[in-house]
Write an enzyme that holds these catalytic residues in place. Structure first.
Site, short mmCIF file in Angstrom:
data_model
loop_
_atom_site.label_atom_id
_atom_site.label_comp_id
_atom_site.label_asym_id
_atom_site.label_seq_id
_atom_site.Cartn_x
_atom_site.Cartn_y
_atom_site.Cartn_z
N LYS A 108 0.84 -1.22 0.00
CA LYS A 108 0.00 0.00 0.00
C LYS A 108 0.87 1.26 0.00
O LYS A 108 0.50 2.30 -0.53
CB LYS A 108 -0.95 -0.02 1.20
CG LYS A 108 -1.99 -1.17 1.13
CD LYS A 108 -2.87 -1.19 2.36
CE LYS A 108 -4.08 -2.10 2.27
NZ LYS A 108 -3.87 -3.52 2.47
N TYR B 268 -5.14 -5.40 -6.92
CA TYR B 268 -4.81 -5.25 -5.49
C TYR B 268 -4.17 -6.52 -4.94
O TYR B 268 -3.13 -6.47 -4.27
CB TYR B 268 -6.09 -4.88 -4.71
CG TYR B 268 -5.91 -4.99 -3.22
CD1 TYR B 268 -5.20 -4.03 -2.51
CD2 TYR B 268 -6.40 -6.10 -2.53
CE1 TYR B 268 -4.99 -4.16 -1.14
CE2 TYR B 268 -6.20 -6.23 -1.16
CZ TYR B 268 -5.50 -5.26 -0.48
OH TYR B 268 -5.29 -5.40 0.87
N1 GLU Z 1 -3.92 -9.22 1.23
C1 GLU Z 1 -4.32 -8.80 2.52
C2 GLU Z 1 -5.78 -8.40 2.51
O1 GLU Z 1 -6.19 -7.60 1.73
C3 GLU Z 1 -3.44 -7.69 2.99
C4 GLU Z 1 -3.81 -7.25 4.34
C5 GLU Z 1 -2.67 -6.77 5.16
O2 GLU Z 1 -1.49 -7.06 4.92
O3 GLU Z 1 -2.98 -6.07 6.10
O4 GLU Z 1 -6.56 -8.87 3.27
#
Ligand code: GLU
Length: 306
Positions: A69, A191
């Site tokens: 992110k 994503y």
């Molecule tokens: N792929 C995970 C999700 O979207 C990432 C969440 C994370 O690392 O906090 O649930």
């Protein structure tokens, strides 16, 4: 201010956290993450003047998950600039990273780019600018890290798409509120791809170097102008560690971004970037031993920003 032998500091931390490694829980909602040994621990740092130190499993790759992110926001700021903030806020959420409730109340404008809803919007923005989104994103990460063979993990990628019930619900809400311009499936897939990129502590620490050096990396030159790099750090400090950002600032005192695979990157502005990895998570979803290691680091070196 004393000068530190960082390698020695990392070695001490590695020793002191031994009893904590494995404490906490592995996430179960992504099957591939539940199979990783909770006994792993790696810690690496890169200084802006070119030193690198590391201990433990710091060269082993893990999926970067939510740490992506941070890079997605960086890329969005490069491509879209301040207009990015028209669609996503910069306030701590005070709710869990995958909460749906707040998104409904706030009519589809995510609180910040570091919760899932925010990252879905960032992904949508990136889709508007990238011709071959997955390849372009990987190229960006290769550029930042200086590592030409970075890849995603197909098994984690597919598992995340299959089990993305909440993320899909969030993307649907965002679409309904008019804050996604692409199809829900396309945004979700991009994503999940970002989350499944595999990197080591050493590679992640190198990739965050620009945030420690006013937007300029000694590895790849200017990544962001200084004023934007400063803002990424401020959002990391306030929102980077889920709804424990306050406690992380209190204990560690550095901008940081965590991921559900147990990685955490942190930045000492003007000095260095760090990455720690240990897969077992505390109750809010941050690496248990990793958080403690960063706390020990700022205690020993007095490099907290406060
Ligand atoms: N792929 C995970 C999700 O979207 C990432 C969440 C994370 O690392 O906090 O649930």
């Amino acid at each position: 201010m004393p000068r530190f032998d960082y390698q020695e500091v990392l070695r001490e931390i590695h020793q002191e956290v031994q009893p904590l490694i494995g404490r906490g829980k592995l996430p179960t909602y992504i099957p591939a993450l539940a199979e990783i040994s909770p006994d792993k621990f790696g810690l690496a740092l890169h200084t802006v003047d070119g030193q690198a130190s590391h201990v433990g499993d710091s060269s082993e790759r893990f999926s970067i998950q939510s740490i992506s992110k941070l890079f997605s926001l960086t890329l969005a700021l490069r491509l879209r600039g301040a207009k990015t903030w028209e669609r996503v806020g910069r306030e701590p959420s005070g709710t869990s990273f995958n909460s749906l409730v707040q998104l409904e109340y706030e009519r589809g404008r995510p609180r910040n780019p570091f919760i899932n809803a925010g990252a879905l919007v960032t992904s949508d923005i990136l889709l508007e600018h990238l011709d071959a989104p997955q390849d372009n994103y990987l190229d960006f990460m290769r550029h930042l890290s200086g590592i030409p063979d970075l890849r995603h993990d197909e098994e984690i990628f597919q598992a995340e798409i299959t089990s993305a019930y909440r993320n899909r619900a969030m993307a649907n809400l965002l679409k309904d509120f008019g804050n996604l311009s692409h199809a829900v499936d396309d945004v979700l897939e991009f994503y999940c791809f970002q989350c499944s990129i595999m990197m080591s502590c050493q590679e992640l620490a190198a990739s965050c170097l620009f945030l420690a050096n006013q937007g300029v990396s000694s590895l790849c030159g200017e990544v962001l102008p200084r004023r934007k790099a400063k803002r990424v750090n401020s959002v990391m400090l306030m929102c980077g560690t889920y709804d424990a950002a306050g406690d992380f600032a209190f204990r560690v005192g550095l901008p940081g971004k965590s991921g559900v695979a147990g990685g955490i990157v942190a930045v000492v502005p003007g000095k260095m970037s760090l990455c720690v990895w240990s897969p077992a998570l505390n109750e809010v979803g941050n690496s248990y031993a990793g958080t403690k290691a960063l706390e020990l680091f700022t205690t020993k070196t007095r490099l907290s920003i406060f």
